[in-house]
Design a protein around this motif. Structure first.
Motif, PDB file in Angstrom:
ATOM      1  N   ARG A  64       0.413  -1.412  -0.086  1.00 50.77           N
ATOM      2  CA  ARG A  64      -0.253  -0.178  -0.056  1.00 50.77           C
ATOM      3  C   ARG A  64       0.793   1.030   0.175  1.00 50.77           C
ATOM      4  NH1 ARG A  64      -3.980   2.615   3.769  1.00 50.77           N
ATOM      5  NH2 ARG A  64      -5.633   3.756   1.961  1.00 50.77           N
ATOM      6  N   VAL A  65       1.436   1.110   1.153  1.00 53.02           N
ATOM      7  CA  VAL A  65       2.872   2.344   0.610  1.00 53.02           C
ATOM      8  C   VAL A  65       3.643   2.536  -0.400  1.00 53.02           C
ATOM      9  CG1 VAL A  65       5.121   3.172   1.873  1.00 53.02           C
ATOM     10  CG2 VAL A  65       3.213   2.663   3.117  1.00 53.02           C
ATOM     11  N   ILE A  66       3.833   2.021  -1.072  1.00 51.39           N
ATOM     12  CA  ILE A  66       4.462   1.346  -2.279  1.00 51.39           C
ATOM     13  C   ILE A  66       3.643   2.420  -3.055  1.00 51.39           C
ATOM     14  CG2 ILE A  66       5.708   0.583  -4.479  1.00 51.39           C
ATOM     15  CD1 ILE A  66       7.344  -1.684  -2.139  1.00 51.39           C
ATOM     16  N   TYR A  67       2.447   1.315  -3.734  1.00 49.94           N
ATOM     17  CA  TYR A  67       1.028   2.349  -4.388  1.00 49.94           C
ATOM     18  C   TYR A  67       1.260   3.426  -4.160  1.00 49.94           C
ATOM     19  CZ  TYR A  67      -2.643   2.080  -7.477  1.00 49.94           C
ATOM     20  OH  TYR A  67      -3.403   2.159  -8.686  1.00 49.94           O
ATOM     21  N   ARG A  68       0.566   3.748  -2.807  1.00 51.81           N
ATOM     22  CA  ARG A  68       0.642   5.657  -3.063  1.00 51.81           C
ATOM     23  C   ARG A  68       1.882   6.321  -3.735  1.00 51.81           C
ATOM     24  NH1 ARG A  68      -0.079  10.151  -1.980  1.00 51.81           N
ATOM     25  NH2 ARG A  68      -1.421  10.954  -0.592  1.00 51.81           N
ATOM     26  N   LEU A  69       3.290   6.201  -2.810  1.00 55.17           N
ATOM     27  CA  LEU A  69       4.566   6.347  -3.368  1.00 55.17           C
ATOM     28  C   LEU A  69       4.576   6.434  -4.621  1.00 55.17           C
ATOM     29  CD1 LEU A  69       6.786   5.547  -0.156  1.00 55.17           C
ATOM     30  CD2 LEU A  69       6.219   7.948  -0.791  1.00 55.17           C
ATOM     31  N   THR A  70       4.060   5.797  -5.648  1.00 60.08           N
ATOM     32  CA  THR A  70       4.368   6.110  -6.905  1.00 60.08           C
ATOM     33  C   THR A  70       2.722   5.823  -7.733  1.00 60.08           C
ATOM     34  OG1 THR A  70       3.482   2.941  -6.813  1.00 60.08           O
ATOM     35  CG2 THR A  70       5.781   3.850  -6.852  1.00 60.08           C
ATOM     36  N   HIS A  71       1.541   6.217  -7.242  1.00 62.39           N
ATOM     37  CA  HIS A  71       0.173   6.559  -7.389  1.00 62.39           C
ATOM     38  C   HIS A  71      -0.052   7.769  -6.934  1.00 62.39           C
ATOM     39  CE1 HIS A  71       1.317   2.966  -8.751  1.00 62.39           C
ATOM     40  NE2 HIS A  71       0.266   3.243 -10.020  1.00 62.39           N
ATOM     41  N   ARG A  72      -0.062   8.786  -7.499  1.00 61.77           N
ATOM     42  CA  ARG A  72      -0.424  10.066  -7.221  1.00 61.77           C
ATOM     43  C   ARG A  72      -2.362   9.747  -6.811  1.00 61.77           C
ATOM     44  NH1 ARG A  72       1.963  16.006  -7.779  1.00 61.77           N
ATOM     45  NH2 ARG A  72       0.132  16.169  -7.482  1.00 61.77           N
ATOM     46  N   ARG A  85      -7.619  21.142   3.217  1.00 59.97           N
ATOM     47  CA  ARG A  85      -6.877  19.691   2.456  1.00 59.97           C
ATOM     48  C   ARG A  85      -5.363  19.625   3.672  1.00 59.97           C
ATOM     49  NH1 ARG A  85      -7.290  19.982  -2.986  1.00 59.97           N
ATOM     50  NH2 ARG A  85      -8.734  22.154  -3.324  1.00 59.97           N
ATOM     51  N   ARG A  86      -4.773  20.347   3.735  1.00 60.88           N
ATOM     52  CA  ARG A  86      -3.788  20.291   4.509  1.00 60.88           C
ATOM     53  C   ARG A  86      -3.624  19.453   5.922  1.00 60.88           C
ATOM     54  NH1 ARG A  86      -1.023  26.734   5.374  1.00 60.88           N
ATOM     55  NH2 ARG A  86      -0.415  26.786   3.136  1.00 60.88           N
ATOM     56  N   ALA A  87      -4.875  19.227   6.437  1.00 59.30           N
ATOM     57  CA  ALA A  87      -5.668  18.306   7.641  1.00 59.30           C
ATOM     58  C   ALA A  87      -5.741  17.079   6.944  1.00 59.30           C
ATOM     59  CB  ALA A  87      -6.284  18.836   8.149  1.00 59.30           C
ATOM     60  N   HIS A  92      -3.210  12.084   6.508  1.00 55.54           N
ATOM     61  CA  HIS A  92      -2.595  10.413   5.721  1.00 55.54           C
ATOM     62  C   HIS A  92      -1.572  10.179   5.247  1.00 55.54           C
ATOM     63  CE1 HIS A  92      -6.439  11.751   3.408  1.00 55.54           C
ATOM     64  NE2 HIS A  92      -6.949  10.271   3.554  1.00 55.54           N
ATOM     65  N   GLY A  93      -1.029  11.143   5.795  1.00 50.13           N
ATOM     66  CA  GLY A  93       0.139  11.241   6.000  1.00 50.13           C
ATOM     67  C   GLY A  93       0.980  10.065   7.286  1.00 50.13           C
ATOM     68  N   VAL A 153      -6.695   9.465  15.081  1.00 51.87           N
ATOM     69  CA  VAL A 153      -6.270   9.417  13.847  1.00 51.87           C
ATOM     70  C   VAL A 153      -7.297   9.029  13.525  1.00 51.87           C
ATOM     71  CG1 VAL A 153      -4.925   9.623  12.007  1.00 51.87           C
ATOM     72  CG2 VAL A 153      -3.928  10.381  14.148  1.00 51.87           C
ATOM     73  N   LEU A 154      -7.871   8.213  13.185  1.00 50.15           N
ATOM     74  CA  LEU A 154      -8.597   7.411  12.553  1.00 50.15           C
ATOM     75  C   LEU A 154      -9.815   8.308  13.021  1.00 50.15           C
ATOM     76  CD1 LEU A 154      -7.829   3.079  12.844  1.00 50.15           C
ATOM     77  CD2 LEU A 154      -8.028   4.644  10.884  1.00 50.15           C
ATOM     78  N   ALA A 155      -9.922   8.417  14.011  1.00 42.12           N
ATOM     79  CA  ALA A 155     -11.552   8.822  14.019  1.00 42.12           C
ATOM     80  C   ALA A 155     -11.713  10.088  13.523  1.00 42.12           C
ATOM     81  CB  ALA A 155     -11.854   9.188  16.280  1.00 42.12           C
ATOM     82  N   VAL A 156     -10.249  10.825  13.664  1.00 41.77           N
ATOM     83  CA  VAL A 156     -10.643  12.009  12.601  1.00 41.77           C
ATOM     84  C   VAL A 156     -10.697  12.136  11.170  1.00 41.77           C
ATOM     85  CG1 VAL A 156      -9.330  14.025  11.793  1.00 41.77           C
ATOM     86  CG2 VAL A 156      -9.432  13.558  14.251  1.00 41.77           C
TER      87      VAL A 156
END
Length: 181
Positions: A64-72, A85-87, A92-93, A153-156
């Motif tokens: 999942r991490v590799i996919y996210r890093l290679t696909h915007r 957007r910043r939040a 997500h980070g 963070v999941l609750a948010v």
């Protein structure tokens, strides 16, 4: 308001929901398994489930991490304020970081504590880490702190997703839904 925004690609959506379901099983199992007074067979079953599901999640999260890093990801709609957007980017980070920290710290805690991980043991994969109570204690403290941060963070994240789905109805929710055409 637009309700048909560019969506995530199917691999991103499926990886998201596979991890989400697994994490939603892991959290209650992890919280309950450490409770005092729990019947030993129930506790043992929850520990085995938690350890082995966590072990299975490591490669899935890595993919999942590799996919996210290679696909915007698809862009958010222009109607989303800059602070949101910043939040979203920050949360997500944090989620990705915690999804890596949790199984790794759990693995180190279990192995450094000298405990089995039944799935790996049956596959003949050794412990990889020697027994070390100080390392096990440090990994345990990290795992516990990260667990509560992950829950927050999941609750948010879930709250924001529900806000987009039920209140704003702006199409953001449907971008990640697996059944989207």
């Amino acid at each position: 308001m637009p309700n048909r925004l560019p969506g995530y690609r199917p691999p991103a959506r499926w990886l998201h929901w596979i991890v989400a379901v697994a994490v939603l099983v892991m959290i209650p199992a992890g919280l309950v398994m450490v409770q005092e007074g729990l019947a030993r067979p129930v506790q043992d079953t929850l520990f085995i489930l938690h350890k082995n599901l966590g072990t299975l999640l490591i490669p899935v999260i890595l993919v999942r991490v590799i996919y996210r890093l290679t696909h915007r990801p698809p862009p958010l709609p222009d109607t989303i304020p800059r602070w949101q957007r910043r939040a979203a980017a920050l949360s997500h980070g944090m989620l990705y970081a915690l999804l890596v920290v949790m199984p790794v710290s759990g693995f180190v805690r279990v192995r450094a504590g000298g405990y089995p991980i039944e799935l790996l043991d049956r596959l003949g994969l050794g412990p990889w880490i020697g027994k070390s109570e100080p390392l096990a204690d440090a990994a345990s403290a990290l795992h516990q702190a990260a667990a509560f941060l992950l829950i927050a963070v999941l609750a948010v994240h879930v709250g924001a997703a529900l806000q987009h789905a039920l209140i704003r109805r702006d199409g953001v929710w449907s971008r990640m839904w697996p059944g989207r055409g």
